[in-house]
Design a protein around this motif. Structure first.
Motif, PDB file in Angstrom:
ATOM      1  N   LEU A  27       0.822  -1.203   0.000  1.00 47.75           N
ATOM      2  CA  LEU A  27       0.000   0.000   0.000  1.00 47.75           C
ATOM      3  C   LEU A  27       0.863   1.263   0.000  1.00 47.75           C
ATOM      4  O   LEU A  27       0.688   2.152  -0.839  1.00 47.75           O
ATOM      5  CB  LEU A  27      -0.948  -0.004   1.207  1.00 47.75           C
ATOM      6  N   GLY A  32      -4.819   1.332  -2.024  1.00 49.19           N
ATOM      7  CA  GLY A  32      -5.745   0.358  -1.444  1.00 49.19           C
ATOM      8  C   GLY A  32      -6.095  -0.749  -2.419  1.00 49.19           C
ATOM      9  O   GLY A  32      -6.200  -1.924  -2.053  1.00 49.19           O
ATOM     10  N   TYR A  83      -3.312  -3.257  -2.582  1.00 52.47           N
ATOM     11  CA  TYR A  83      -2.874  -3.833  -1.296  1.00 52.47           C
ATOM     12  C   TYR A  83      -3.263  -5.288  -1.095  1.00 52.47           C
ATOM     13  O   TYR A  83      -2.400  -6.168  -0.979  1.00 52.47           O
ATOM     14  CB  TYR A  83      -3.409  -2.979  -0.137  1.00 52.47           C
ATOM     15  N   ALA A  92      -8.099  -4.170   5.405  1.00 52.47           N
ATOM     16  CA  ALA A  92      -8.799  -3.654   4.226  1.00 52.47           C
ATOM     17  C   ALA A  92     -10.081  -2.889   4.562  1.00 52.47           C
ATOM     18  O   ALA A  92     -10.325  -1.825   3.969  1.00 52.47           O
ATOM     19  CB  ALA A  92      -9.093  -4.796   3.257  1.00 52.47           C
ATOM     20  N   VAL A 104      -9.109   0.527   5.509  1.00 50.94           N
ATOM     21  CA  VAL A 104      -8.731   1.315   4.325  1.00 50.94           C
ATOM     22  C   VAL A 104      -9.981   1.834   3.617  1.00 50.94           C
ATOM     23  O   VAL A 104     -10.054   3.007   3.229  1.00 50.94           O
ATOM     24  CB  VAL A 104      -7.877   0.461   3.357  1.00 50.94           C
ATOM     25  N   ILE A 108     -11.067   5.772   3.033  1.00 49.60           N
ATOM     26  CA  ILE A 108     -11.338   6.300   1.693  1.00 49.60           C
ATOM     27  C   ILE A 108     -12.735   6.913   1.629  1.00 49.60           C
ATOM     28  O   ILE A 108     -12.939   8.001   1.073  1.00 49.60           O
ATOM     29  CB  ILE A 108     -11.185   5.189   0.630  1.00 49.60           C
ATOM     30  N   SER A 163     -10.126  -5.418  -3.612  1.00 47.93           N
ATOM     31  CA  SER A 163      -9.694  -4.462  -4.627  1.00 47.93           C
ATOM     32  C   SER A 163     -10.892  -3.923  -5.399  1.00 47.93           C
ATOM     33  O   SER A 163     -10.952  -2.728  -5.731  1.00 47.93           O
ATOM     34  CB  SER A 163      -8.697  -5.119  -5.587  1.00 47.93           C
ATOM     35  N   ILE A 197     -12.830  -1.413  -3.204  1.00 46.34           N
ATOM     36  CA  ILE A 197     -12.149  -0.117  -3.156  1.00 46.34           C
ATOM     37  C   ILE A 197     -12.241   0.590  -4.506  1.00 46.34           C
ATOM     38  O   ILE A 197     -12.478   1.800  -4.581  1.00 46.34           O
ATOM     39  CB  ILE A 197     -10.677  -0.303  -2.725  1.00 46.34           C
TER      40      ILE A 197
END
Length: 392
Positions: free
Chosen positions: A96, A118, A121, A157, A160, A164, A336, A339
């Motif tokens: 990250l 992110g 990551y 995660a 994260v 965000i 993923s 995000i």
């Protein structure tokens, strides 16, 4: 251009195609997971509105992590936790942190750089777990390290994602918001432990008394979905909730009773998750930011291999096993996508292309990990047994 297809017709066609792709994968010796993802990409226009596919995919991923949680009782999980944190934080820094710095070097703003960091990551827990099972590597010495690292990522995660979301709302994301998020995770985990030690302490006796498998399926899947849904309600990940639900039941004497009941449903539903994953990826027109894309793909692969080699050694693995672990954690997937869904415009297209390429390369590296390890370190020497000659 989207076109409508009856939900039931779409579901039936997808299941038939999954069957056909399963046979094809056996014939060409290619991972089924990537075939399912490609199927989703091809059928995206027809299935974009299919709520049945979405719901079934959610059940599949929840049951996968529920069954994984069954393998980790409290004592075993505690032992893993004390060993995995150095590798986990190394993963955050390399996968990250460095990815974020690379985006800043390419001229992106702080928020966009953090978002793309992110995306790069988290290893795909579902893809990795499925490949471990498909390739009969669940008993390998590196598997515990891989699963422990995936669990660590599944805890990081959601944090994260929350950061965000806080940054994208235009409001200042306060330290208190982060503290509340940590509190939810700790509370959900503590609740699972408490329920496992109290309410579910005699759960095995109840399962023995239930002779009808239909009732048993309803009970077990209900528990996994309910705790996964509770995690979602708290703003966390459903896979984290499902994993904790598995831990709740891991203390019973024979977890095989639970596994045998849930496994057929998981095997039916899980492929639908990968198909749905494919339908969420929109390529748009052309490939944006090609230079950054190539740089991030290259670095993300290097970063995961380094996490395996350095973090695996910290965990207690040998050099060759740690290298094999690093090659096995390169695929990107569900987190993923979550995000990337927070992005807009060109960045969303960029993230979707990155995820597909990283998932493909990651699965190829996973499949070739034993051969590549032998190429670097040589074939492992078989231990010689001292045979005694009769009469000597």
């Amino acid at each position: 251009m989207h076109f409508d297809m009856p939900t039931l017709l779409g579901a039936g066609i997808v299941l038939i195609l999954i069957f056909w792709l399963g046979l094809l994968s056996l014939k060409i010796k290619f991972p089924t997971v990537i075939l399912y993802i490609l199927l989703g990409i091809v059928l995206a226009d027809a299935l974009h509105h299919n709520e049945l596919l979405h719901f079934a995919s959610e059940i599949g991923i929840v049951l996968l992590f529920f069954l994984l949680g069954l393998e980790f009782n409290i004592k075993r999980l505690g032992g893993i936790a004390t060993k995995i944190w150095p590798a986990g934080f190394l993963d955050v820094a390399l996968s990250l942190g460095v990815a974020m710095l690379l985006c800043l070097v390419f001229g992106l703003d702080l928020f966009t750089s953090f978002l793309i960091g992110g995306v790069t990551y988290a290893t795909s827990s579902s893809i990795t777990a499925k490949l471990l099972d498909d390739t009969s590597r669940m008993a390998n010495s590196e598997t515990e390290f891989i699963l422990a690292l995936l669990i660590f990522e599944d805890l990081v995660a959601p944090i994260v994602v929350a950061i965000i979301m806080g940054m994208s709302s235009g409001e200042n994301f306060q330290v208190m918001d982060l503290a509340i998020l940590f509190g939810k995770i700790i509370g959900l985990a503590a609740g699972a432990v408490l329920l496992g030690k109290t309410l579910f302490k005699r759960f095995e006796e109840l399962l023995i008394r239930i002779e009808d498998e239909d009732f048993k399926i309803a009970l077990l899947i209900g528990i996994s979905l309910a705790y996964g849904g509770l995690a979602l309600y708290l703003g966390l990940s459903e896979v984290l909730g499902a994993f904790l639900a598995g831990i709740m039941l891991s203390e019973i004497g024979k977890i095989e009773r639970v596994e045998q009941t849930v496994l057929p449903v998981k095997d039916l539903m899980l492929p639908l998750f990968f198909v749905y994953f494919g339908t969420t990826i929109e390529f748009g027109d052309g490939v944006p930011k090609v230079g950054l894309l190539i740089t991030l793909i290259g670095w993300s692969l290097v970063a995961k291999v380094l996490v395996g080699m350095i973090g695996g050694r910290m965990y207690g693995l040998s050099k060759r096993v740690a290298f094999r672990a690093g090659l096995s954690i390169c695929a990107r997937g569900e987190f993923s996508v979550v995000i990337a869904a927070l992005a807009t415009g060109v960045i969303k297209v960029f993230s979707g292309i990155y995820i597909v390429i990283a998932a493909f390369i990651g699965m190829v590296l996973f499949e070739r990990a034993p051969q590549l390890t032998n190429l670097i370190y040589g074939k492992p020497q078989k231990k010689k047994k001292n045979l005694k000659v009769p009469g000597s």
